[in-house]
Design a protein around this motif. Structure first.
Motif, short mmCIF file in Angstrom:
data_model
loop_
_atom_site.label_atom_id
_atom_site.label_comp_id
_atom_site.label_asym_id
_atom_site.label_seq_id
_atom_site.Cartn_x
_atom_site.Cartn_y
_atom_site.Cartn_z
N VAL A 200 0.95 -1.50 0.18
CA VAL A 200 -0.30 0.15 0.05
C VAL A 200 1.47 1.21 -0.49
N ASP A 201 0.43 2.10 -1.16
CA ASP A 201 0.94 3.46 -0.67
C ASP A 201 0.25 4.42 0.19
N SER A 202 -1.06 5.10 -0.36
CA SER A 202 -2.07 5.77 0.20
C SER A 202 -3.30 5.12 0.91
N VAL A 203 -3.94 5.22 1.59
CA VAL A 203 -4.68 5.32 2.30
C VAL A 203 -5.84 6.13 2.59
N VAL A 204 -7.39 6.26 2.26
CA VAL A 204 -8.71 6.47 2.58
C VAL A 204 -9.33 5.80 3.04
N TRP A 205 -9.21 6.92 4.70
CA TRP A 205 -9.85 5.61 6.03
C TRP A 205 -11.49 5.97 5.71
N CYS A 206 -12.21 5.86 5.39
CA CYS A 206 -14.11 5.45 6.12
C CYS A 206 -14.34 5.77 7.70
N THR A 207 -14.95 6.53 7.82
CA THR A 207 -15.64 6.62 8.69
C THR A 207 -16.75 7.27 9.38
N GLN A 208 -17.73 6.32 9.54
CA GLN A 208 -18.39 6.61 9.49
C GLN A 208 -19.43 8.15 10.48
N ALA A 209 -20.11 8.56 9.95
CA ALA A 209 -20.31 9.92 10.72
C ALA A 209 -20.94 10.21 12.20
N ASP B 106 -14.67 18.45 -2.42
CA ASP B 106 -13.66 19.04 -2.20
C ASP B 106 -11.88 18.23 -2.47
N PHE B 107 -12.54 17.03 -1.46
CA PHE B 107 -11.91 15.73 -1.90
C PHE B 107 -11.13 15.28 -3.05
N ILE B 108 -12.68 14.89 -3.67
CA ILE B 108 -11.95 14.41 -4.83
C ILE B 108 -10.77 14.93 -5.62
N ASN B 109 -10.56 16.47 -5.90
CA ASN B 109 -9.65 17.62 -6.43
C ASN B 109 -8.81 17.00 -5.72
N ASP B 110 -8.65 17.15 -4.48
CA ASP B 110 -7.08 17.07 -3.73
C ASP B 110 -6.78 15.44 -3.87
N LEU B 111 -7.14 14.47 -3.95
CA LEU B 111 -6.98 13.46 -4.44
C LEU B 111 -6.42 13.10 -6.04
N VAL B 112 -6.59 13.70 -6.61
CA VAL B 112 -6.64 13.32 -8.32
C VAL B 112 -5.01 14.31 -8.16
N GLU B 113 -5.15 15.24 -7.89
CA GLU B 113 -4.25 16.35 -7.27
C GLU B 113 -2.31 15.29 -7.52
N ASN B 114 -3.11 14.62 -6.15
CA ASN B 114 -1.92 14.40 -5.11
C ASN B 114 -1.79 12.60 -6.26
N LEU B 115 -2.22 11.85 -6.70
CA LEU B 115 -1.96 10.97 -7.72
C LEU B 115 -1.25 11.38 -9.45
N MET B 116 -1.36 12.61 -9.49
CA MET B 116 -0.97 12.95 -10.55
C MET B 116 0.07 13.04 -10.25
N LEU C 161 -1.95 13.03 11.25
CA LEU C 161 -2.78 12.54 10.83
C LEU C 161 -2.68 11.97 9.68
N PHE C 162 -3.34 12.74 9.04
CA PHE C 162 -3.88 13.03 7.79
C PHE C 162 -3.76 13.89 6.62
N ARG C 163 -3.36 13.45 5.48
CA ARG C 163 -3.07 15.08 4.64
C ARG C 163 -4.51 15.93 4.90
N GLY C 164 -5.13 15.11 4.45
CA GLY C 164 -7.00 16.03 4.46
C GLY C 164 -8.17 15.01 5.07
N THR C 165 -9.01 15.96 6.13
CA THR C 165 -9.82 15.14 6.12
C THR C 165 -11.31 15.82 5.66
N PHE C 166 -12.47 14.84 5.04
CA PHE C 166 -13.14 15.72 4.54
C PHE C 166 -14.32 15.11 4.88
N PRO C 167 -15.18 16.02 4.80
CA PRO C 167 -16.91 15.43 5.65
C PRO C 167 -17.46 14.57 4.07
#
Length: 311
Positions: A130-139, A221-231, A192-198
């Motif tokens: 694994v390189d990066s993680v997207v961690w999902c936590t229920q609100a 906000d999440f998808i834009n940041d994620l794709v920018e990072n992946l690119m 702990l994380f690059r970004g935290t997004f609701p």
């Protein structure tokens, strides 16, 4: 009998590869719905999405599925037979799909960490890939102690470019409740994380081309940041040309010297190359970023001249 294909970890690590993005969290935190947002569909049959499966590595390619044993041997299997995979004999399942998103990253769908019937060794054995993680936590029960404890175990095994999604925010009763949850979670996970997004992933999927709904869902906000990072991932710059250039046969490919292989009447490809050069990105990355973003928003039209120039 189907022929097995032996592979070794040494070979896989020496090959240039895209970022491997693991989707993690407790059971029913939204990982399967997130995959649907990324790929436009859930690649696993509905009847097996909640079964006891090992980690599923999803990569770009023609449709195919392999069971990878603990010895590294890959055995082709039928997608409809995937629920018959023996957990004790299988380290992970390798699944290939022809999808724009998978041109910039591989996805690893991890089992829920809270499943009492599955040992953590099932997914911990894959963490080194694994390189990066997207961690999902229920609100409604965000960032439980069990999640914090697991994250402490695995965080140092990632590249640090990790994301925390507070999912199912549509189940909260008010904006005040959401602010309270986000304030607490951001305080407890600071650094702990690059970004935290609701986010409400279901609302993001339903938004389609509706810009207001897309932003309101929290996905923008999440998808834009994620794709920018992946690119920006180093592997993209030296990956095979097929991984960097468009897989769309109707699109004009880019030559390695930065010039378009063919000049279209509207000169879209030249503008993309110029934008790519100006930003220091690999040639072909700008239109690819547009295609990935539009796919996640449920759109299929080709990028416009202005989209390709701005990425």
């Amino acid at each position: 009998m189907t022929k097995e294909k032996p592979v070794t970890h040494e070979q896989s690590f020496k090959q240039p590869r895209k970022t491997r993005l693991a989707l993690m969290g407790e059971f029913s935190a939204g990982k399967s719905t997130l995959i649907k947002l990324f790929l436009g569909e859930n690649p696993l049959p509905i009847k097996v999405t909640a079964t006891r499966l090992p980690p599923v590595l999803i990569s770009h390619g023609e449709d195919a599925v392999y069971a990878v044993g603990h010895d590294g041997v890959e055995t082709p299997i039928d997608i409809d037979q995937i629920e018959q995979v023996r957990l004790e004999e299988t380290r992970l399942i390798r699944l290939y799909k022809p999808c724009d998103t998978l041109e910039i990253c591989d996805l690893i769908d991890m089992p829920g960490i809270s499943d009492p019937s599955m040992s953590s060794e099932v997914w911990m054995s894959v963490m080194d890939e694994v390189d990066s993680v997207v961690w999902c936590t229920q609100a409604t029960q965000a960032w439980r102690q069990s999640e914090a404890a697991t994250w402490q175990q695995i965080a140092e095994r990632t590249n640090g470019e990790n994301f925390l999604l507070v999912t199912q925010v549509d189940k909260l009763h008010s904006e005040r409740d959401l602010n309270r949850v986000m304030t607490r979670v951001r305080k407890e996970t600071q650094g702990l994380f690059r970004g935290t997004f609701p986010i409400s992933i279901t609302e993001a999927i339903a938004a389609g081309e509706d810009e207001a709904k897309w932003k309101a869902s929290g996905a923008a906000d999440f998808i834009n940041d994620l794709v920018e990072n992946l690119m920006k991932a180093p592997a993209l710059s030296f990956a095979e040309p097929a991984l960097v250039q468009s897989q769309d046969k109707s699109a004009k490919p880019f030559a390695s010297d930065g010039n378009a292989a063919e000049t279209s009447p509207d000169d879209d490809s030249n503008q993309a190359a110029e934008a790519s050069s100006a930003t220091g990105q690999t040639v072909g990355v700008v239109p690819k970023r547009v295609r990935v973003l539009t796919q996640m928003r449920g759109r299929t039209e080709r990028p416009t001249k202005s989209q390709m120039a701005t990425g």
